[in-house]
Design an enzyme around this catalytic site. Structure first.
Site, short mmCIF file in Angstrom:
data_model
loop_
_atom_site.label_atom_id
_atom_site.label_comp_id
_atom_site.label_asym_id
_atom_site.label_seq_id
_atom_site.Cartn_x
_atom_site.Cartn_y
_atom_site.Cartn_z
N TYR A 72 8.73 29.15 9.63
CA TYR A 72 8.87 29.71 8.28
C TYR A 72 7.87 29.12 7.28
CZ TYR A 72 13.07 32.47 9.15
OH TYR A 72 13.95 33.43 9.58
N ASP A 82 19.65 28.37 13.25
CA ASP A 82 19.27 28.53 14.66
C ASP A 82 17.75 28.51 14.89
OD1 ASP A 82 18.47 30.92 13.59
OD2 ASP A 82 19.51 32.18 15.04
#
Ligand code: NAD
Ligand code: G6P
Ligand code: MN
Length: 440
Positions: free
Chosen positions: A263, A170
Protein backbone atom coordinates in the site's frame (compact mmCIF):
# COMPACT_ATOMS: atom_id res chain seq x y z
CA UNK A 1 -12.76 -28.68 24.86
CA UNK A 2 -14.75 -25.51 25.35
CA UNK A 3 -17.03 -24.52 22.48
CA UNK A 4 -17.48 -20.91 21.47
CA UNK A 5 -20.24 -18.63 20.31
CA UNK A 6 -19.40 -16.13 17.57
CA UNK A 7 -21.28 -13.27 15.96
CA UNK A 8 -20.19 -12.10 12.52
CA UNK A 9 -20.97 -8.38 12.27
CA UNK A 10 -21.46 -7.45 8.66
CA UNK A 11 -23.17 -10.81 8.03
CA UNK A 12 -23.99 -9.59 4.52
CA UNK A 13 -20.32 -9.15 3.59
CA UNK A 14 -18.94 -10.80 0.48
CA UNK A 15 -16.33 -12.37 2.79
CA UNK A 16 -18.85 -14.02 5.16
CA UNK A 17 -19.38 -17.34 3.30
CA UNK A 18 -15.63 -17.86 2.83
CA UNK A 19 -15.06 -17.17 6.51
CA UNK A 20 -17.82 -19.57 7.57
CA UNK A 21 -16.28 -22.31 5.41
CA UNK A 22 -12.89 -21.51 6.94
CA UNK A 23 -14.32 -21.67 10.50
CA UNK A 24 -15.80 -25.09 9.70
CA UNK A 25 -12.41 -26.28 8.47
CA UNK A 26 -10.85 -25.29 11.81
CA UNK A 27 -13.36 -26.88 14.21
CA UNK A 28 -10.70 -29.05 15.80
CA UNK A 29 -8.78 -26.13 17.19
CA UNK A 30 -11.59 -23.59 17.49
CA UNK A 31 -14.85 -25.48 18.15
CA UNK A 32 -18.09 -23.56 17.83
CA UNK A 33 -21.41 -24.02 19.57
CA UNK A 34 -23.14 -21.10 17.83
CA UNK A 35 -22.67 -18.79 14.85
CA UNK A 36 -24.84 -15.71 14.51
CA UNK A 37 -24.85 -13.08 11.78
CA UNK A 38 -25.66 -9.45 12.41
CA UNK A 39 -26.08 -6.73 9.79
CA UNK A 40 -28.13 -3.55 9.53
CA UNK A 41 -29.17 -4.46 5.98
CA UNK A 42 -31.56 -7.36 6.52
CA UNK A 43 -32.15 -8.15 2.85
CA UNK A 44 -28.45 -8.24 1.93
CA UNK A 45 -27.67 -10.43 4.92
CA UNK A 46 -30.56 -12.82 4.23
CA UNK A 47 -29.12 -13.88 0.85
CA UNK A 48 -25.78 -14.77 2.43
CA UNK A 49 -27.27 -16.27 5.59
CA UNK A 50 -29.78 -18.58 3.90
CA UNK A 51 -26.95 -20.15 1.89
CA UNK A 52 -24.76 -20.47 4.98
CA UNK A 53 -27.67 -22.15 6.72
CA UNK A 54 -27.62 -24.85 4.01
CA UNK A 55 -23.84 -25.26 4.34
CA UNK A 56 -24.00 -25.52 8.12
CA UNK A 57 -26.86 -28.01 7.98
CA UNK A 58 -24.73 -30.20 5.68
CA UNK A 59 -21.40 -29.88 7.44
CA UNK A 60 -22.09 -29.08 11.10
CA UNK A 61 -25.74 -29.44 12.14
CA UNK A 62 -24.65 -29.35 15.79
CA UNK A 63 -23.67 -25.66 15.49
CA UNK A 64 -26.62 -23.44 16.28
CA UNK A 65 -27.09 -20.89 13.50
CA UNK A 66 -29.20 -17.74 13.32
CA UNK A 67 -29.16 -14.29 11.77
CA UNK A 68 -30.73 -11.04 12.81
CA UNK A 69 -30.77 -7.26 12.52
CA UNK A 70 -31.62 -6.94 16.22
CA UNK A 71 -28.52 -5.99 18.25
CA UNK A 72 -29.74 -7.55 21.50
CA UNK A 73 -30.35 -10.95 19.89
CA UNK A 74 -27.07 -10.74 17.99
CA UNK A 75 -24.73 -9.69 20.76
CA UNK A 76 -26.16 -11.65 23.71
CA UNK A 77 -24.20 -14.76 24.77
CA UNK A 78 -21.22 -14.41 22.44
CA UNK A 79 -17.51 -15.00 23.10
CA UNK A 80 -16.20 -13.30 19.97
CA UNK A 81 -17.43 -10.58 17.64
CA UNK A 82 -15.85 -10.90 14.20
CA UNK A 83 -16.44 -7.52 12.62
CA UNK A 84 -16.18 -6.70 8.94
CA UNK A 85 -18.69 -3.98 8.22
CA UNK A 86 -18.56 -1.54 5.33
CA UNK A 87 -20.58 1.54 6.23
CA UNK A 88 -22.11 2.85 2.99
CA UNK A 89 -21.34 -0.39 1.12
CA UNK A 90 -19.84 -0.49 -2.38
CA UNK A 91 -21.72 2.49 -3.84
CA UNK A 92 -19.97 4.71 -1.28
CA UNK A 93 -16.62 2.99 -1.89
CA UNK A 94 -17.09 3.89 -5.54
CA UNK A 95 -17.52 7.57 -4.59
CA UNK A 96 -14.48 7.45 -2.28
CA UNK A 97 -12.42 6.24 -5.22
CA UNK A 98 -13.88 8.44 -7.97
CA UNK A 99 -14.14 11.84 -6.25
CA UNK A 100 -10.37 12.30 -5.62
CA UNK A 101 -9.62 11.08 -9.16
CA UNK A 102 -11.65 14.01 -10.53
CA UNK A 103 -8.84 16.18 -9.13
CA UNK A 104 -6.01 13.93 -10.25
CA UNK A 105 -5.56 12.49 -6.74
CA UNK A 106 -5.29 8.79 -5.74
CA UNK A 107 -8.75 7.24 -5.38
CA UNK A 108 -8.42 4.28 -3.03
CA UNK A 109 -10.52 2.41 -0.47
CA UNK A 110 -8.28 3.03 2.57
CA UNK A 111 -5.52 5.45 1.44
CA UNK A 112 -5.70 9.19 0.80
CA UNK A 113 -8.95 11.20 0.73
CA UNK A 114 -11.04 8.10 -0.10
CA UNK A 115 -9.79 6.31 3.00
CA UNK A 116 -10.43 9.44 5.05
CA UNK A 117 -14.01 9.62 3.75
CA UNK A 118 -14.51 5.93 4.55
CA UNK A 119 -13.03 6.52 8.02
CA UNK A 120 -15.54 9.29 8.70
CA UNK A 121 -18.31 6.76 7.94
CA UNK A 122 -16.79 3.77 9.74
CA UNK A 123 -16.01 5.33 13.11
CA UNK A 124 -19.68 5.54 14.20
CA UNK A 125 -20.56 2.09 12.85
CA UNK A 126 -17.66 0.35 14.58
CA UNK A 127 -18.19 2.18 17.89
CA UNK A 128 -21.85 1.11 17.80
CA UNK A 129 -20.77 -2.53 17.52
CA UNK A 130 -18.25 -2.16 20.35
CA UNK A 131 -21.03 -0.71 22.49
CA UNK A 132 -23.47 -3.53 21.68
CA UNK A 133 -20.80 -6.07 22.60
CA UNK A 134 -20.02 -4.34 25.89
CA UNK A 135 -23.71 -4.07 26.73
CA UNK A 136 -24.82 -7.62 25.91
CA UNK A 137 -21.61 -9.70 26.26
CA UNK A 138 -19.16 -7.69 28.36
CA UNK A 139 -16.59 -10.49 28.49
CA UNK A 140 -16.41 -10.93 24.72
CA UNK A 141 -13.55 -9.87 22.44
CA UNK A 142 -14.02 -8.05 19.18
CA UNK A 143 -11.72 -9.05 16.32
CA UNK A 144 -12.01 -6.17 13.93
CA UNK A 145 -10.99 -6.12 10.30
CA UNK A 146 -13.44 -3.42 9.22
CA UNK A 147 -11.60 -0.74 7.28
CA UNK A 148 -10.04 1.72 7.22
CA UNK A 149 -8.39 -0.15 10.09
CA UNK A 150 -5.87 2.59 10.90
CA UNK A 151 -8.52 5.26 11.47
CA UNK A 152 -10.94 2.86 13.15
CA UNK A 153 -8.15 1.74 15.52
CA UNK A 154 -7.27 5.34 16.40
CA UNK A 155 -10.97 6.05 17.05
CA UNK A 156 -11.32 3.08 19.41
CA UNK A 157 -8.04 3.95 21.19
CA UNK A 158 -9.26 7.45 21.74
CA UNK A 159 -12.98 6.87 22.40
CA UNK A 160 -13.19 3.32 23.84
CA UNK A 161 -9.75 2.91 25.44
CA UNK A 162 -10.78 -0.01 27.65
CA UNK A 163 -12.73 -2.00 25.06
CA UNK A 164 -11.56 -5.53 24.30
CA UNK A 165 -10.99 -4.92 20.63
CA UNK A 166 -8.15 -6.17 18.45
CA UNK A 167 -7.56 -4.64 15.03
CA UNK A 168 -5.90 -6.82 12.43
CA UNK A 169 -5.20 -6.70 8.69
CA UNK A 170 -4.66 -9.49 6.19
CA UNK A 171 -2.29 -7.62 3.87
CA UNK A 172 0.95 -8.53 5.72
CA UNK A 173 -0.31 -12.12 5.83
CA UNK A 174 -0.87 -12.12 2.07
CA UNK A 175 2.57 -10.63 1.40
CA UNK A 176 4.25 -13.07 3.79
CA UNK A 177 2.56 -15.92 1.92
CA UNK A 178 4.25 -14.65 -1.23
CA UNK A 179 7.60 -14.27 0.55
CA UNK A 180 7.35 -17.87 1.77
CA UNK A 181 6.66 -19.03 -1.78
CA UNK A 182 9.63 -17.02 -3.08
CA UNK A 183 11.85 -18.50 -0.36
CA UNK A 184 10.71 -22.02 -1.24
CA UNK A 185 8.82 -22.66 2.01
CA UNK A 186 5.44 -24.38 2.28
CA UNK A 187 3.88 -21.82 4.55
CA UNK A 188 4.46 -18.37 6.00
CA UNK A 189 4.19 -20.08 9.39
CA UNK A 190 7.69 -21.44 8.78
CA UNK A 191 8.97 -17.85 8.89
CA UNK A 192 9.57 -15.44 11.74
CA UNK A 193 9.44 -11.76 10.90
CA UNK A 194 10.06 -8.34 12.32
CA UNK A 195 7.86 -5.59 10.93
CA UNK A 196 6.83 -2.11 11.92
CA UNK A 197 4.56 0.60 10.60
CA UNK A 198 0.98 1.74 10.54
CA UNK A 199 -1.84 -0.23 8.96
CA UNK A 200 -1.32 -0.40 5.17
CA UNK A 201 1.94 1.50 5.77
CA UNK A 202 4.87 -0.58 6.99
CA UNK A 203 8.16 -2.41 6.43
CA UNK A 204 9.67 -5.82 7.17
CA UNK A 205 13.13 -5.58 8.69
CA UNK A 206 13.72 -9.29 9.23
CA UNK A 207 12.48 -12.49 7.60
CA UNK A 208 14.05 -15.71 8.79
CA UNK A 209 13.23 -19.41 8.79
CA UNK A 210 12.47 -21.53 11.84
CA UNK A 211 16.20 -22.14 12.39
CA UNK A 212 17.04 -18.44 12.33
CA UNK A 213 18.51 -18.44 8.81
CA UNK A 214 18.15 -15.09 7.08
CA UNK A 215 15.74 -15.41 4.13
CA UNK A 216 16.04 -11.79 3.10
CA UNK A 217 18.87 -12.13 0.54
CA UNK A 218 16.95 -14.73 -1.47
CA UNK A 219 13.67 -12.82 -1.28
CA UNK A 220 15.45 -9.54 -2.08
CA UNK A 221 16.87 -10.92 -5.30
CA UNK A 222 13.35 -11.76 -6.42
CA UNK A 223 11.66 -8.55 -5.19
CA UNK A 224 14.28 -6.43 -7.01
CA UNK A 225 13.13 -7.98 -10.29
CA UNK A 226 9.49 -8.93 -9.85
CA UNK A 227 8.19 -7.31 -6.66
CA UNK A 228 5.94 -9.79 -4.86
CA UNK A 229 4.84 -11.60 -8.01
CA UNK A 230 6.01 -15.21 -7.53
CA UNK A 231 7.59 -17.14 -10.42
CA UNK A 232 4.87 -19.79 -10.48
CA UNK A 233 1.53 -18.62 -11.86
CA UNK A 234 -0.92 -17.65 -9.14
CA UNK A 235 -4.30 -18.73 -10.46
CA UNK A 236 -7.17 -16.34 -9.80
CA UNK A 237 -5.13 -13.23 -8.96
CA UNK A 238 -6.87 -10.23 -10.52
CA UNK A 239 -4.87 -7.95 -12.81
CA UNK A 240 -5.24 -4.89 -10.55
CA UNK A 241 -3.83 -6.77 -7.54
CA UNK A 242 -1.09 -8.24 -9.68
CA UNK A 243 -0.03 -4.70 -10.66
CA UNK A 244 0.15 -3.75 -6.99
CA UNK A 245 2.32 -6.76 -6.16
CA UNK A 246 4.59 -5.97 -9.12
CA UNK A 247 4.88 -2.26 -8.22
CA UNK A 248 6.36 -3.33 -4.84
CA UNK A 249 9.64 -3.56 -6.78
CA UNK A 250 9.78 0.25 -7.10
CA UNK A 251 8.55 0.81 -3.55
CA UNK A 252 11.26 -1.55 -2.28
CA UNK A 253 13.98 0.46 -4.08
CA UNK A 254 13.44 3.38 -1.68
CA UNK A 255 14.81 1.30 1.17
CA UNK A 256 16.40 -1.91 -0.13
CA UNK A 257 17.33 -3.06 3.37
CA UNK A 258 13.63 -3.70 4.13
CA UNK A 259 10.55 -5.07 2.35
CA UNK A 260 7.58 -2.71 1.99
CA UNK A 261 3.84 -3.09 2.44
CA UNK A 262 2.26 -2.90 -1.04
CA UNK A 263 0.00 0.00 0.00
CA UNK A 264 3.00 2.35 0.25
CA UNK A 265 2.71 2.71 -3.52
CA UNK A 266 -0.24 5.08 -2.99
CA UNK A 267 1.93 7.44 -0.92
CA UNK A 268 5.25 7.10 -2.72
CA UNK A 269 4.07 6.84 -6.35
CA UNK A 270 0.72 8.67 -6.38
CA UNK A 271 1.40 10.14 -9.84
CA UNK A 272 1.96 6.64 -11.25
CA UNK A 273 -1.17 5.33 -9.53
CA UNK A 274 -3.34 8.16 -10.89
CA UNK A 275 -1.91 7.75 -14.39
CA UNK A 276 -2.84 4.06 -14.26
CA UNK A 277 -6.36 4.60 -12.86
CA UNK A 278 -9.54 4.80 -14.89
CA UNK A 279 -11.63 7.54 -13.26
CA UNK A 280 -14.78 5.98 -14.75
CA UNK A 281 -14.05 2.43 -13.58
CA UNK A 282 -12.29 1.80 -10.28
CA UNK A 283 -11.69 -1.16 -7.96
CA UNK A 284 -15.21 -0.78 -6.48
CA UNK A 285 -16.63 -1.43 -9.95
CA UNK A 286 -14.41 -4.48 -10.36
CA UNK A 287 -15.51 -5.86 -6.99
CA UNK A 288 -19.22 -5.24 -7.71
CA UNK A 289 -18.90 -6.85 -11.14
CA UNK A 290 -16.95 -9.87 -9.94
CA UNK A 291 -16.74 -10.81 -6.24
CA UNK A 292 -20.11 -9.39 -5.19
CA UNK A 293 -21.95 -10.81 -8.18
CA UNK A 294 -20.27 -14.19 -7.82
CA UNK A 295 -20.88 -14.55 -4.08
CA UNK A 296 -24.49 -13.37 -4.18
CA UNK A 297 -25.46 -15.48 -7.19
CA UNK A 298 -23.79 -18.54 -5.68
CA UNK A 299 -25.64 -18.00 -2.41
CA UNK A 300 -28.97 -17.59 -4.18
CA UNK A 301 -28.35 -20.80 -6.15
CA UNK A 302 -27.46 -22.75 -2.99
CA UNK A 303 -30.57 -21.57 -1.19
CA UNK A 304 -32.80 -22.36 -4.16
CA UNK A 305 -31.39 -25.88 -4.57
CA UNK A 306 -31.13 -26.51 -0.84
CA UNK A 307 -27.61 -27.90 -1.30
CA UNK A 308 -24.17 -26.32 -1.29
CA UNK A 309 -23.04 -28.05 -4.50
CA UNK A 310 -25.36 -25.67 -6.41
CA UNK A 311 -22.97 -22.74 -5.82
CA UNK A 312 -19.26 -22.11 -6.12
CA UNK A 313 -18.30 -20.65 -2.79
CA UNK A 314 -14.65 -20.88 -1.92
CA UNK A 315 -13.13 -21.36 1.48
CA UNK A 316 -11.14 -18.30 2.53
CA UNK A 317 -8.19 -20.23 3.97
CA UNK A 318 -6.02 -17.15 4.16
CA UNK A 319 -8.58 -15.75 6.65
CA UNK A 320 -7.50 -18.51 9.07
CA UNK A 321 -5.47 -15.78 10.79
CA UNK A 322 -8.80 -14.89 12.41
CA UNK A 323 -8.89 -18.35 13.98
CA UNK A 324 -5.22 -17.95 15.00
CA UNK A 325 -6.20 -14.74 16.77
CA UNK A 326 -9.31 -16.21 18.40
CA UNK A 327 -7.45 -19.31 19.62
CA UNK A 328 -4.61 -17.15 20.92
CA UNK A 329 -7.13 -15.45 23.18
CA UNK A 330 -9.25 -18.50 23.93
CA UNK A 331 -6.35 -20.86 24.73
CA UNK A 332 -3.56 -18.43 25.63
CA UNK A 333 -1.34 -19.68 22.79
CA UNK A 334 1.03 -16.66 22.92
CA UNK A 335 1.21 -16.78 19.12
CA UNK A 336 3.26 -14.03 17.54
CA UNK A 337 1.07 -11.91 15.25
CA UNK A 338 1.08 -8.46 13.65
CA UNK A 339 -1.63 -6.34 15.28
CA UNK A 340 -2.57 -2.67 15.28
CA UNK A 341 -1.91 -1.55 18.85
CA UNK A 342 -1.05 1.62 20.83
CA UNK A 343 2.66 2.36 20.32
CA UNK A 344 3.45 3.20 23.95
CA UNK A 345 7.16 3.34 23.26
CA UNK A 346 7.53 0.18 21.17
CA UNK A 347 8.84 2.40 18.36
CA UNK A 348 10.71 4.90 20.46
CA UNK A 349 10.87 7.77 17.98
CA UNK A 350 7.14 7.73 17.10
CA UNK A 351 4.29 9.28 19.12
CA UNK A 352 3.51 6.90 22.03
CA UNK A 353 -0.18 7.55 21.32
CA UNK A 354 0.01 6.42 17.68
CA UNK A 355 -1.69 3.17 16.66
CA UNK A 356 1.10 1.11 15.10
CA UNK A 357 1.22 -2.27 13.35
CA UNK A 358 3.89 -4.38 15.05
CA UNK A 359 4.49 -7.96 16.20
CA UNK A 360 2.74 -8.89 19.43
CA UNK A 361 2.51 -12.04 21.51
CA UNK A 362 -1.19 -12.77 21.93
CA UNK A 363 -2.69 -14.56 24.90
CA UNK A 364 -5.81 -14.62 27.06
CA UNK A 365 -5.15 -11.14 28.37
CA UNK A 366 -4.68 -9.64 24.95
CA UNK A 367 -1.61 -8.56 22.99
CA UNK A 368 1.86 -7.93 24.41
CA UNK A 369 3.67 -5.76 21.84
CA UNK A 370 7.34 -6.44 21.11
CA UNK A 371 9.89 -3.65 21.12
CA UNK A 372 10.93 -2.21 17.76
CA UNK A 373 13.34 0.50 18.91
CA UNK A 374 14.42 3.51 16.87
CA UNK A 375 13.41 3.63 13.21
CA UNK A 376 15.23 5.48 10.38
CA UNK A 377 14.45 9.09 9.50
CA UNK A 378 12.75 8.23 6.20
CA UNK A 379 10.19 5.97 7.85
CA UNK A 380 9.88 8.20 10.89
CA UNK A 381 9.03 11.18 8.69
CA UNK A 382 6.51 9.31 6.58
CA UNK A 383 4.85 7.66 9.56
CA UNK A 384 4.63 10.82 11.66
CA UNK A 385 2.88 12.63 8.82
CA UNK A 386 0.42 9.76 8.33
CA UNK A 387 -0.23 9.40 12.08
CA UNK A 388 -1.15 13.09 12.14
CA UNK A 389 -3.58 12.56 9.24
CA UNK A 390 -5.29 9.67 11.07
CA UNK A 391 -5.50 11.58 14.36
CA UNK A 392 -6.89 14.68 12.63
CA UNK A 393 -9.65 12.59 11.03
CA UNK A 394 -10.72 11.24 14.41
CA UNK A 395 -10.56 14.74 15.92
CA UNK A 396 -12.62 16.07 13.02
CA UNK A 397 -15.24 13.37 13.63
CA UNK A 398 -15.37 14.01 17.40
CA UNK A 399 -15.43 17.81 17.11
CA UNK A 400 -17.43 17.88 13.85
CA UNK A 401 -14.68 20.12 12.55
CA UNK A 402 -14.47 21.09 8.89
CA UNK A 403 -11.11 22.73 9.55
CA UNK A 404 -9.52 19.58 10.98
CA UNK A 405 -10.77 17.44 8.14
CA UNK A 406 -9.41 19.92 5.63
CA UNK A 407 -6.09 19.80 7.48
CA UNK A 408 -6.16 15.99 7.44
CA UNK A 409 -6.71 15.81 3.68
CA UNK A 410 -4.12 18.54 3.07
CA UNK A 411 -1.56 16.64 5.14
CA UNK A 412 -2.07 13.35 3.28
CA UNK A 413 0.98 12.68 1.17
CA UNK A 414 -1.34 11.75 -1.71
CA UNK A 415 -2.69 15.34 -1.99
CA UNK A 416 -0.68 18.13 -3.69
CA UNK A 417 -2.17 21.27 -2.10
CA UNK A 418 -4.63 22.75 0.36
CA UNK A 419 -6.79 24.06 -2.49
CA UNK A 420 -7.09 20.60 -4.06
CA UNK A 421 -7.79 19.21 -0.58
CA UNK A 422 -10.63 21.71 -0.11
CA UNK A 423 -12.21 20.95 -3.47
CA UNK A 424 -12.14 17.20 -2.73
CA UNK A 425 -13.46 17.75 0.79
CA UNK A 426 -16.41 19.79 -0.42
CA UNK A 427 -17.37 17.06 -2.90
CA UNK A 428 -16.94 14.37 -0.24
CA UNK A 429 -19.18 16.27 2.18
CA UNK A 430 -21.97 16.39 -0.39
CA UNK A 431 -21.55 12.68 -1.19
CA UNK A 432 -21.46 11.62 2.48
CA UNK A 433 -24.33 13.72 3.83
CA UNK A 434 -26.21 10.60 5.05
CA UNK A 435 -23.18 9.25 6.92
CA UNK A 436 -20.88 11.96 8.27
CA UNK A 437 -21.56 14.25 11.19
CA UNK A 438 -22.50 17.78 10.05
CA UNK A 439 -19.19 19.60 9.91
CA UNK A 440 -18.97 23.13 11.28
P1 NAD B 1 -19.58 -5.66 1.95
O1 NAD B 1 -20.18 -4.35 1.64
O2 NAD B 1 -19.85 -6.83 1.07
O3 NAD B 1 -20.05 -6.09 3.41
C1 NAD B 1 -20.15 -5.24 4.49
C2 NAD B 1 -21.47 -5.47 5.22
O4 NAD B 1 -21.50 -4.57 6.35
C3 NAD B 1 -22.73 -5.16 4.39
O5 NAD B 1 -23.59 -6.27 4.37
C4 NAD B 1 -23.37 -3.98 5.12
O6 NAD B 1 -24.78 -3.98 5.10
C5 NAD B 1 -22.84 -4.16 6.53
N1 NAD B 1 -22.88 -2.96 7.34
C6 NAD B 1 -22.59 -1.69 6.98
N2 NAD B 1 -22.73 -0.85 8.01
C7 NAD B 1 -23.10 -1.61 9.07
C8 NAD B 1 -23.40 -1.32 10.42
N3 NAD B 1 -23.31 -0.06 10.90
N4 NAD B 1 -23.75 -2.33 11.24
C9 NAD B 1 -23.84 -3.59 10.76
N5 NAD B 1 -23.57 -3.93 9.49
C10 NAD B 1 -23.21 -2.95 8.65
O7 NAD B 1 -18.01 -5.41 2.09
P2 NAD B 1 -16.75 -6.37 1.92
O8 NAD B 1 -16.03 -5.99 0.70
O9 NAD B 1 -17.17 -7.76 2.08
O10 NAD B 1 -15.83 -5.90 3.12
C11 NAD B 1 -16.24 -5.90 4.46
C12 NAD B 1 -15.24 -5.17 5.32
O11 NAD B 1 -14.07 -5.92 5.51
C13 NAD B 1 -14.77 -3.83 4.75
O12 NAD B 1 -14.62 -2.92 5.81
C14 NAD B 1 -13.44 -4.17 4.16
O13 NAD B 1 -12.66 -3.03 3.99
C15 NAD B 1 -12.94 -5.11 5.21
N6 NAD B 1 -11.80 -5.95 4.87
C16 NAD B 1 -10.72 -5.85 5.66
C17 NAD B 1 -9.63 -6.61 5.45
C18 NAD B 1 -8.43 -6.39 6.34
O14 NAD B 1 -7.36 -6.76 6.02
N7 NAD B 1 -8.54 -5.73 7.46
C19 NAD B 1 -9.62 -7.54 4.40
C20 NAD B 1 -10.75 -7.64 3.59
C21 NAD B 1 -11.84 -6.84 3.85
C1 G6P C 1 -6.48 -6.24 1.33
C2 G6P C 1 -6.43 -5.29 2.49
C3 G6P C 1 -7.81 -5.01 2.99
C4 G6P C 1 -8.67 -4.49 1.86
C5 G6P C 1 -8.67 -5.46 0.72
C6 G6P C 1 -9.39 -4.86 -0.47
O1 G6P C 1 -6.91 -7.50 1.75
O2 G6P C 1 -5.67 -5.75 3.56
O3 G6P C 1 -7.75 -4.11 4.04
O4 G6P C 1 -10.00 -4.30 2.32
O5 G6P C 1 -7.37 -5.75 0.34
O6 G6P C 1 -9.62 -5.84 -1.40
P1 G6P C 1 -10.70 -5.66 -2.54
O7 G6P C 1 -10.64 -6.96 -3.24
O8 G6P C 1 -12.04 -5.41 -1.85
O9 G6P C 1 -10.26 -4.50 -3.35
MN1 MN D 1 -6.05 -4.42 5.39
Amino acid sequence: MKKFSVVVAGGGSTFTPGIVLMLLQHQERFPLRAIKFYDNDGARQETIAEACKVILREQAPEIEFSYTTDPKTAFTDVDFVMAHIRVGKYPMREKDEKIPLRYGVVGQETCGPGGIAYGMRSIGGVLEIVDYMEKYSPDAWMLNYSNPAAIVAEATRRLRPHAKILNICDMPIGIEGRMAQIAGLKSRKEMRVRYYGLNHFGWWTLVEDAHGNDLMPKIREHVAKYGYVPSADEPGVEASWNDTFAKAKDVWALDPSTFPNTYLKYYLFPDYVVAHSNPEHTRANEVMEHREKHVFSSCAAITKAGESSAGELEIDEHASYIVDLATAIAFNTQERMLLIVPNQGAINNIDPEAMVEIPCLVGSNGPEPLTVGKIPLFQQGLMSQQVAVEKLVVEAWVEKSYLKLWQAITLSKTVPSASVAKAILDDLIAANKDYWPDLK
